[in-house]
Design an enzyme around this catalytic site. Sequence first.
Site, mmCIF file in Angstrom:
data_model
loop_
_atom_site.group_PDB
_atom_site.id
_atom_site.type_symbol
_atom_site.label_atom_id
_atom_site.label_comp_id
_atom_site.label_asym_id
_atom_site.label_seq_id
_atom_site.Cartn_x
_atom_site.Cartn_y
_atom_site.Cartn_z
ATOM 1 N N ASP A 1 51.040 96.356 43.385
ATOM 2 C CA ASP A 1 51.733 95.227 42.794
ATOM 3 C C ASP A 1 50.892 94.764 41.604
ATOM 4 O OD1 ASP A 1 53.462 92.993 42.476
ATOM 5 O OD2 ASP A 1 52.103 91.764 43.663
ATOM 6 N N ASP B 1 50.913 91.047 39.702
ATOM 7 C CA ASP B 1 50.408 89.683 39.861
ATOM 8 C C ASP B 1 49.795 89.456 41.235
ATOM 9 O OD1 ASP B 1 51.445 87.765 37.469
ATOM 10 O OD2 ASP B 1 52.854 89.407 37.806
#
Length: 491
Positions: free
Chosen positions: A172, A174
């Site tokens: 991922d 953020d």
Amino acid sequence: MSFSSRRRNYLLTPHRRDGLVEWMKKMLMHSFVLDCLETTGGDTFSHFETLIEEHRTLEMEGSTRPSRLKQLVPTVGTFHTRLPLRQAFELYNQKHHLTMRKHIQISFNELRHILNLAQILAMRKNDSETPEMISKAWINASTTSMPSVENLASDGIQNDGEFNGPKMITFDGDQTLYSDGSNFDSNPNLANYLCSLLKQGVIVAVVTAAGYEYNVEKYEFRLSGLLNYFKAKNLTAEQCERFLLFGGECNYLLALGKDYRLHPVKETGRGGWLTATKYLQDSPGNWSESDIRELLDVAEVAASQSLKDQAMKGRIIRKKRSVGLVPTSNQQIPREALDETVLRCQAQLQLMHNGSGPRIPFCAFNGGRDIWVDVGNKRVGVEVLGAYMGVNPRETLHIGDQFLNTGNDYAARDVCPCVWVTSPDETTYVLKTILRFAGVAYAQSETEKIEAEKILSGNHMTISASHVDFTEVERRTQACQEMDVFTGEMK
């Protein structure tokens, strides 16, 4: 309410719980209360192992009979590998001495860390090392930030040429690689570990909800420090090709070129990623524009109604493959209001077509400051990447921070092993452990670390001379306008 008390109390809400971890915590409570965790803790984790392996066996056989674990934890999902939980517990306890505590039982986060460690251990192909060797490597990984060849040799774990770990690691963006809403412009240790993985032949891919279509500069803005680090480390063209980015969950695939820039991957025709993966049922190559439009129309209506009902200080954004509710300038939307909007959107979408839901995959999630409904999800993204790159899902590891049912990493659990982190610092520690268990040396001198910090922050001094790289300074200055991370527009 302070952040810590908010976090403490917010975990009481049902939609922010993980059924398996909560059940494990409850099972361990008995040993803690009776003050016998030191003698029974290992056996309890062995019991967890047994139940998980039974669950895996029934799923692989296609049995309709629910496993004992499924009956105890109805929300439990798929386990793609065995999980050596007893070994992981004993290693973790060796460092943190959980069984010596008298007043504080094993916490949710500690169980998350133990599950993560078990998954890392399970991803190793060569399992010939003794428990003592693994234990020494674990302790050294916890205390030595940059192992050299010498102290790796003291572990006794040998690197025989083939990387003893995952073939592909997806991340991922953020709160996993960089702070929420920020860019990859710090954390030299993490940059070094990612570089080491690429050099070891591991495919590294960022699977992010950020969807700027094929506007390459906007993705590069978020990763500019990391890309410049790769350039400074002179990664070969072959190593660069192993770095990929999937934008919009699974909609826009880009690869790193030998010029250290991101380039769109061909979609259709021979060798195109959409064409090559159409055999997968949920591949984006099989979606119709009418189904996409219908899904986004329903999501936009639901998000707009929630915005109005809760009088949130936000605005609706509609993109080609997503709908978002984001805060207006200098405003914050309460987390409860964001979760309410996510659950409303999920409910409305599931009512489509007489309750059968949309015809194509989707993801409605709370991004921390905003909510988004994306066409597609990370299950599709990881599955398509694996198929396109020729990697078995069981040899893929996804690392993310949103594994609750209002998060966008949740769907990846269906297709590959996962590790749940809560910050880039935890990601750094996970990669350090993976490399250590693989017997990979990745030492950095203090001078190299300082140089890496300069590269990541944009204050890079050329190594061959003591002059400032003015071309790079000018490029960074132009790029350092504040980008609206929601739309990709420069302010």
